[in-house]
Design a protein around this motif. Structure first.
Motif, PDB file in Angstrom:
ATOM      1  N   ALA A 155       0.523  -0.883  -0.450  1.00 25.33           N
ATOM      2  CA  ALA A 155       0.335  -0.132  -0.111  1.00 25.33           C
ATOM      3  C   ALA A 155       0.366   1.300   0.094  1.00 25.33           C
ATOM      4  N   ALA A 156       0.178   2.407  -0.781  1.00 26.35           N
ATOM      5  CA  ALA A 156       1.011   3.335   0.150  1.00 26.35           C
ATOM      6  C   ALA A 156       1.160   4.179   1.259  1.00 26.35           C
ATOM      7  N   PRO A 157       2.660   4.834   1.757  1.00 24.72           N
ATOM      8  CA  PRO A 157       2.981   5.239   3.377  1.00 24.72           C
ATOM      9  C   PRO A 157       1.457   5.459   3.225  1.00 24.72           C
ATOM     10  N   GLY A 158       0.906   7.040   2.347  1.00 25.70           N
ATOM     11  CA  GLY A 158       0.333   7.681   3.530  1.00 25.70           C
ATOM     12  C   GLY A 158      -1.294   7.190   2.839  1.00 25.70           C
ATOM     13  N   ARG A 182      -0.648   2.838  -6.064  1.00 29.67           N
ATOM     14  CA  ARG A 182       0.011   4.309  -5.530  1.00 29.67           C
ATOM     15  C   ARG A 182      -0.266   5.119  -5.736  1.00 29.67           C
ATOM     16  N   ARG A 183      -1.694   4.833  -5.869  1.00 23.27           N
ATOM     17  CA  ARG A 183      -2.619   6.631  -5.598  1.00 23.27           C
ATOM     18  C   ARG A 183      -2.889   6.296  -4.600  1.00 23.27           C
ATOM     19  N   GLY A 184      -3.002   5.740  -3.869  1.00 16.92           N
ATOM     20  CA  GLY A 184      -3.356   5.250  -1.979  1.00 16.92           C
ATOM     21  C   GLY A 184      -4.866   4.147  -2.431  1.00 16.92           C
ATOM     22  N   LEU A 185      -5.868   4.117  -3.413  1.00 15.35           N
ATOM     23  CA  LEU A 185      -6.926   3.718  -3.228  1.00 15.35           C
ATOM     24  C   LEU A 185      -6.774   2.234  -2.127  1.00 15.35           C
ATOM     25  N   GLY A 186      -6.107   1.693  -2.297  1.00 15.17           N
ATOM     26  CA  GLY A 186      -6.312   0.639  -1.478  1.00 15.17           C
ATOM     27  C   GLY A 186      -4.661   0.180  -1.360  1.00 15.17           C
ATOM     28  N   ILE A 187      -5.179  -1.623  -0.639  1.00 14.73           N
ATOM     29  CA  ILE A 187      -4.172  -2.041  -1.168  1.00 14.73           C
ATOM     30  C   ILE A 187      -4.219  -3.697  -1.934  1.00 14.73           C
ATOM     31  N   GLY A 188      -3.048  -3.552  -2.273  1.00 14.58           N
ATOM     32  CA  GLY A 188      -3.177  -4.701  -3.435  1.00 14.58           C
ATOM     33  C   GLY A 188      -2.121  -5.785  -2.992  1.00 14.58           C
ATOM     34  N   ILE A 189      -1.799  -6.812  -3.675  1.00 15.29           N
ATOM     35  CA  ILE A 189      -1.303  -7.818  -4.111  1.00 15.29           C
ATOM     36  C   ILE A 189       0.065  -8.098  -5.071  1.00 15.29           C
ATOM     37  N   LEU A 190       1.087  -8.177  -5.462  1.00 17.68           N
ATOM     38  CA  LEU A 190       2.494  -8.211  -5.987  1.00 17.68           C
ATOM     39  C   LEU A 190       3.632  -8.848  -6.070  1.00 17.68           C
ATOM     40  N   ASP A 203       8.797  -4.544  -3.605  1.00 16.15           N
ATOM     41  CA  ASP A 203      10.353  -4.069  -2.695  1.00 16.15           C
ATOM     42  C   ASP A 203      10.922  -3.060  -3.638  1.00 16.15           C
ATOM     43  N   ALA A 204      11.028  -2.449  -5.446  1.00 13.91           N
ATOM     44  CA  ALA A 204      11.930  -2.173  -6.123  1.00 13.91           C
ATOM     45  C   ALA A 204      10.682  -0.761  -5.671  1.00 13.91           C
ATOM     46  N   ASP A 205      10.133  -0.362  -5.468  1.00 14.55           N
ATOM     47  CA  ASP A 205       9.481   1.144  -5.641  1.00 14.55           C
ATOM     48  C   ASP A 205       9.148   1.182  -4.522  1.00 14.55           C
ATOM     49  N   PRO A 206       9.670   2.194  -4.812  1.00 16.91           N
ATOM     50  CA  PRO A 206       9.734   3.434  -3.223  1.00 16.91           C
ATOM     51  C   PRO A 206       8.738   4.092  -2.854  1.00 16.91           C
ATOM     52  N   SER A 207       7.433   4.259  -3.637  1.00 17.35           N
ATOM     53  CA  SER A 207       6.634   4.903  -3.476  1.00 17.35           C
ATOM     54  C   SER A 207       5.588   3.798  -2.805  1.00 17.35           C
ATOM     55  N   ALA A 241       2.561  -3.718   3.050  1.00 12.06           N
ATOM     56  CA  ALA A 241       1.090  -3.201   4.092  1.00 12.06           C
ATOM     57  C   ALA A 241       0.815  -3.579   5.207  1.00 12.06           C
ATOM     58  N   VAL A 242       1.142  -5.207   5.459  1.00  9.48           N
ATOM     59  CA  VAL A 242       1.114  -6.194   6.588  1.00  9.48           C
ATOM     60  C   VAL A 242       2.225  -7.201   6.655  1.00  9.48           C
ATOM     61  N   PRO A 243       3.481  -6.303   7.452  1.00  8.13           N
ATOM     62  CA  PRO A 243       4.514  -7.302   7.302  1.00  8.13           C
ATOM     63  C   PRO A 243       4.771  -8.524   7.660  1.00  8.13           C
ATOM     64  N   GLY A 244       3.576  -9.308   8.783  1.00  7.08           N
ATOM     65  CA  GLY A 244       3.545 -10.626   9.294  1.00  7.08           C
ATOM     66  C   GLY A 244       2.488 -11.379   8.119  1.00  7.08           C
ATOM     67  N   PHE A 245       2.616 -10.320   7.227  1.00  4.03           N
ATOM     68  CA  PHE A 245       1.849 -11.337   6.557  1.00  4.03           C
ATOM     69  C   PHE A 245       2.757 -12.750   5.378  1.00  4.03           C
TER      70      PHE A 245
END
Length: 294
Positions: A173-176, A235-243, A249-253, A257-261
């Motif tokens: 997810a986006a940090p914001g 990336r635009r902050g609409l929600g959480i996605g999976i990839l 991990d290479a995308d700084p934006s 979202a869930v470190p324990g996932f």
């Protein structure tokens, strides 16, 4: 074999086959890159050579005659033989020039292939690459592509494959967005976060619920079958996605979202037609992909 018994032009047999398969002279002409009158004359010439009517001309176009139906089966065998000959001949080429078509999902085509292809072009500038973007399996036997990046092992006997790696898909997810919806002590999103689904079957919801999530359709206000578009939504902050985490991990934006996932694992296979493996051009591209995706 008594070759004198073959009394027709094989090229005209192709015109008949494609017309029968496509259903009309106009469609067959487009498929073969010919003018419609030219194709029509080829079919008529074959009828004259064989002494039979292959099509009935109706108000709506063409309809196979009984004789046409019977001869179509033989024409299809000829077509398959011609295709096999073409594949085999293509595979014998040693020239490091020409076109190679690579089939890959939208996510891999958008984010993983470009740097690999950039390096390949610098090393072998005479090889032209066509990227066939598809989340479905391309039919390599019918030359929909020369090489395919797949997540399933092929079962067709005429294909060869190399397993490149076990990939991992994680939630991002986006940090914001995470700042707005809040974070748990473990760093993950609190309940009430929105997710972006990837298909009509609710596959992501099912996967997450097997890991202890208690999600319903209400938690998925968005659905997108295109992973590249889904990623832009994340990336635009609409929600959480999976990839794939090589992309995420290479995308700084974005951030996990869930470190324990527990990541979802899936294989990455590189697949090509067996005959084409004898092509030096194809081997160079195949090996460059294998190295870059590993």
């Amino acid at each position: 074999m008594d070759w004198r018994s073959v009394t027709f032009d094989w090229n005209r047999a192709r015109a008949f086959l494609v017309t029968a398969e496509e259903g009309s002279l106009s469609a067959a002409a487009r498929a073969l890159g010919l003018a419609q009158p030219t194709l029509g004359r080829q079919v008529e010439a074959l009828e004259a050579e064989l002494g039979v009517a292959l099509f009935e001309r109706t108000g709506r176009g063409l309809r196979l005659t009984p004789s046409g139906h019977e001869l179509l089966a033989h024409a299809r065998i000829m077509g398959e033989g011609a295709r096999a000959l073409s594949l085999s001949a293509w595979g014998q080429s040693e020239a490091l020039e020409g076109e190679v078509a690579i089939s890959a999902s939208d996510a891999y085509a958008s984010y993983l292939l470009p740097p690999i292809l950039e390096r390949l072009h610098a090393a072998e500038p005479r090889i032209r690459i066509e990227v066939v973007v598809s989340n479905d399996l391309s039919d390599l036997s019918r030359r929909e592509a020369d090489i395919a990046v797949r997540n399933v092992r092929p079962t067709e006997p005429d294909l060869i494959a190399r397993k490149i790696r076990e990939a991992r898909a994680r939630l991002y997810a986006a940090p914001g967005y995470l700042d707005r919806c809040g974070r748990t002590a473990a760093g993950g999103p609190i309940s009430g976060a929105s997710f972006i689904d990837i298909d009509e079957q609710g596959s992501l919801m099912k996967l997450l619920n097997t890991q202890g999530f208690a999600l319903t359709e209400a938690d998925f206000p968005y659905r997108c079958r295109n992973f590249a578009v889904m990623w832009e939504m994340v990336r635009r902050g609409l929600g959480i996605g999976i990839l794939d985490d090589r992309i995420g991990d290479a995308d700084p934006s974005v951030e996990r979202a869930v470190p324990g996932f527990t990541p979802i694992t899936f294989p990455v296979w590189l697949v090509a037609h067996r005959d084409m493996a004898r092509s030096r051009r194809l081997r160079v591209v195949f090996d460059a992909l294998a190295k870059g995706l590993a």
